[in-house]
Design an enzyme around this catalytic site. Structure first.
Site, mmCIF file in Angstrom:
data_model
loop_
_atom_site.group_PDB
_atom_site.id
_atom_site.type_symbol
_atom_site.label_atom_id
_atom_site.label_comp_id
_atom_site.label_asym_id
_atom_site.label_seq_id
_atom_site.Cartn_x
_atom_site.Cartn_y
_atom_site.Cartn_z
ATOM 1 N N ASP A 163 0.817 -1.215 0.000
ATOM 2 C CA ASP A 163 0.000 0.000 0.000
ATOM 3 C C ASP A 163 0.848 1.261 0.000
ATOM 4 O O ASP A 163 0.590 2.202 -0.748
ATOM 5 C CB ASP A 163 -0.990 0.002 1.181
ATOM 6 C CG ASP A 163 -0.335 -0.238 2.533
ATOM 7 O OD1 ASP A 163 0.894 -0.483 2.592
ATOM 8 O OD2 ASP A 163 -1.046 -0.198 3.558
ATOM 9 N N ILE A 164 1.876 1.318 0.853
ATOM 10 C CA ILE A 164 2.595 2.587 0.999
ATOM 11 C C ILE A 164 4.066 2.352 1.331
ATOM 12 O O ILE A 164 4.413 1.452 2.097
ATOM 13 C CB ILE A 164 1.882 3.486 2.058
ATOM 14 C CG1 ILE A 164 2.506 4.872 2.170
ATOM 15 C CG2 ILE A 164 1.794 2.832 3.402
ATOM 16 C CD1 ILE A 164 1.634 5.891 2.909
ATOM 17 N N LYS A 184 5.430 8.060 0.486
ATOM 18 C CA LYS A 184 5.494 9.275 1.308
ATOM 19 C C LYS A 184 6.757 10.040 0.968
ATOM 20 O O LYS A 184 7.840 9.454 0.848
ATOM 21 C CB LYS A 184 5.508 8.904 2.795
ATOM 22 C CG LYS A 184 4.146 9.006 3.404
ATOM 23 C CD LYS A 184 4.148 8.942 4.905
ATOM 24 C CE LYS A 184 2.797 8.465 5.357
ATOM 25 N NZ LYS A 184 2.711 8.203 6.776
ATOM 26 N N ASP A 220 6.805 4.048 3.142
ATOM 27 C CA ASP A 220 6.983 5.113 4.134
ATOM 28 C C ASP A 220 8.448 5.090 4.564
ATOM 29 O O ASP A 220 9.311 5.617 3.854
ATOM 30 C CB ASP A 220 5.982 4.866 5.267
ATOM 31 C CG ASP A 220 5.954 5.973 6.311
ATOM 32 O OD1 ASP A 220 6.712 6.936 6.179
ATOM 33 O OD2 ASP A 220 5.189 5.867 7.275
ATOM 34 N N THR A 221 8.774 4.456 5.686
ATOM 35 C CA THR A 221 10.194 4.360 6.042
ATOM 36 C C THR A 221 10.940 3.443 5.062
ATOM 37 O O THR A 221 12.146 3.569 4.884
ATOM 38 C CB THR A 221 10.382 3.777 7.463
ATOM 39 O OG1 THR A 221 9.869 2.449 7.492
ATOM 40 C CG2 THR A 221 9.708 4.627 8.516
ATOM 41 N N GLY A 222 10.220 2.499 4.476
ATOM 42 C CA GLY A 222 10.846 1.525 3.575
ATOM 43 C C GLY A 222 11.258 0.251 4.290
ATOM 44 O O GLY A 222 11.698 -0.710 3.657
ATOM 45 N N LEU A 223 11.084 0.225 5.607
ATOM 46 C CA LEU A 223 11.538 -0.951 6.375
ATOM 47 C C LEU A 223 10.745 -2.206 6.003
ATOM 48 O O LEU A 223 11.318 -3.290 5.842
ATOM 49 C CB LEU A 223 11.408 -0.680 7.883
ATOM 50 C CG LEU A 223 12.374 0.359 8.444
ATOM 51 C CD1 LEU A 223 11.983 0.773 9.863
ATOM 52 C CD2 LEU A 223 13.803 -0.185 8.447
ATOM 53 N N THR A 224 9.431 -2.037 5.856
ATOM 54 C CA THR A 224 8.598 -3.205 5.539
ATOM 55 C C THR A 224 8.957 -3.769 4.168
ATOM 56 O O THR A 224 9.191 -4.973 4.019
ATOM 57 C CB THR A 224 7.096 -2.817 5.568
ATOM 58 O OG1 THR A 224 6.831 -2.241 6.837
ATOM 59 C CG2 THR A 224 6.202 -4.017 5.342
HETATM 60 P P1 IMP Z 1 7.165 1.436 6.323
HETATM 61 O O1 IMP Z 1 7.755 0.135 6.794
HETATM 62 O O2 IMP Z 1 7.412 2.547 7.300
HETATM 63 O O3 IMP Z 1 7.544 1.817 4.916
HETATM 64 O O4 IMP Z 1 5.595 1.322 6.377
HETATM 65 C C1 IMP Z 1 5.004 0.327 5.755
HETATM 66 C C2 IMP Z 1 3.649 -0.029 6.327
HETATM 67 O O5 IMP Z 1 3.165 0.804 7.398
HETATM 68 C C3 IMP Z 1 2.706 0.174 5.208
HETATM 69 O O6 IMP Z 1 2.659 -0.982 4.395
HETATM 70 C C4 IMP Z 1 1.406 0.483 5.914
HETATM 71 O O7 IMP Z 1 0.733 -0.726 6.194
HETATM 72 C C5 IMP Z 1 1.813 1.178 7.192
HETATM 73 N N1 IMP Z 1 1.744 2.649 7.019
HETATM 74 C C6 IMP Z 1 2.767 3.510 6.821
HETATM 75 N N2 IMP Z 1 2.327 4.780 6.698
HETATM 76 C C7 IMP Z 1 0.983 4.722 6.810
HETATM 77 C C8 IMP Z 1 -0.060 5.718 6.749
HETATM 78 O O8 IMP Z 1 0.131 6.929 6.551
HETATM 79 N N3 IMP Z 1 -1.328 5.239 6.922
HETATM 80 C C9 IMP Z 1 -1.621 3.929 7.130
HETATM 81 N N4 IMP Z 1 -0.686 2.975 7.171
HETATM 82 C C10 IMP Z 1 0.603 3.364 7.017
HETATM 83 MG MG MG Z 2 1.361 -2.532 4.830
#
Ligand code: IMP
Ligand code: MG
Length: 186
Positions: A99-100, A130, A102-106
Site C-alpha cells: 500500500d505505501i 510518502k 513510508d520508512t521503507g523498512l517493511t
Molecule cells: P514502512 O515500513 O514505514 O515503509 O511502512 C510500511 C507499512 O506501514 C505500510 O505498508 C502500511 O501498512 C503502514 N503505514 C505507513 N504509513 C501509513 C499511513 O500513513 N497510513 C496507514 N498505514 C501506514
Molecule cells: Mg502494509
C-alpha cells in the site's frame, strides 16, 4: 468525516489503478511465470482492484507484514513467513504489491525474504510513496502517487484497524488523532 483532507477521490483512485494495471500488463511477457504477492493487510483493497484490471490471469498469494502501531513505525517488521510460499517463489517472476512506501523498512524486509527464496526476478508495485527521507531506499517499479508526510487512511489503509473501508484516501484528522490520544513518545 474522519479526514481533514481528501488526497485521492474514488474516481482518481480508479484512474491510478487502471494506469498501473496497464503498465504491468504491458510488461508481463510471461504471466504464467509471474506470482503476485500482496502485503497484508493494507494493500488488500488496492491489490484486489489492480489484479482485477490486469489483462491476464496471475497467480496471487498473500503475506502478512506489520510494523506500525497506530500512526508510527515501530522500526521492527514482523513477517509471517509461510513455508509453502517459499516453494512457490523459487524461479518465478515476483510482483510484490504494497500500500505505501513510508520508512521503507517493511518493503526492505519483504524484499530480503523474497530474495532469499530465489525468485527469477522481483518487481514492486506500491500505491503511495510518502515524500520523506526513507530509512531504506527501495526501487519502486510501479508507483501510484506520491503523498506528503501525513498519516493517510482509506482504500485499505487503516488507523488501528479503522477507516480501511473509506472509498477515498484522506489525511486522518487531528481531532481523531487527539481523541485516540496518540503520543509521539512510544
Ligand atoms: P514502512 O515500513 O514505514 O515503509 O511502512 C510500511 C507499512 O506501514 C505500510 O505498508 C502500511 O501498512 C503502514 N503505514 C505507513 N504509513 C501509513 C499511513 O500513513 N497510513 C496507514 N498505514 C501506514
Ligand atoms: Mg502494509
Amino acid at each position: 468525516m474522519p479526514c481533514s483532507k481528501i488526497i485521492a477521490t474514488e474516481q482518481q483512485l480508479e484512474e491510478i489503478v487502471s494506469r498501473l494495471a496497464g503498465e504491468i500488463s504491458s510488461d508481463l511477457l510471461h504471466p504464467d511465470h509471474c506470482l503476485a504477492i500482496v502485503a497484508l493487510e493494507g494493500a488488500q483493497t488496492f491489490a484486489t482492484d489492480l489484479l482485477e484490471k490486469l489483462d491476464c490471469s496471475i497467480e496471487t498469494k498473500y503475506i502478512k507484514a506489520a510494523s506500525y502501531r497506530q500512526t508510527h513505525s515501530t522500526g521492527k517488521v514482523t513477517i509471517q513467513k509461510d513455508n509453502m510460499l517459499i516453494q512457490k517463489i523459487c524461479g518465478r517472476d515476483i510482483l510484490l504489491i504494497d500500500d505505501i512506501y513510508d520508512t521503507g523498512l517493511t518493503l526492505c524486509e519483504l524484499l530480503k525474504w523474497i530474495d532469499s527464496c530465489q525468485p527469477k526476478s522481483i518487481r514492486t508495485c506500491v500505491l503511495l510513496e510518502k515524500q520523506i527521507e526513507h530509512i531504506q531506499n527501495i526501487r519502486i517499479d510501479y508507483l501510484g502517487m506520491k503523498v506528503e508526510d501525513n498519516f493517510v487512511v482509506g482504500y485499505g489503509l487503516d488507523f488501528d484497524g479503522q477507516f480501511r473501508n473509506l472509498p477515498y484516501l484522506g489525511i486522518l484528522s487531528e481531532e481523531i488523532l487527539s481523541r485516540y490520544n496518540v503520543s509521539d513518545n512510544f
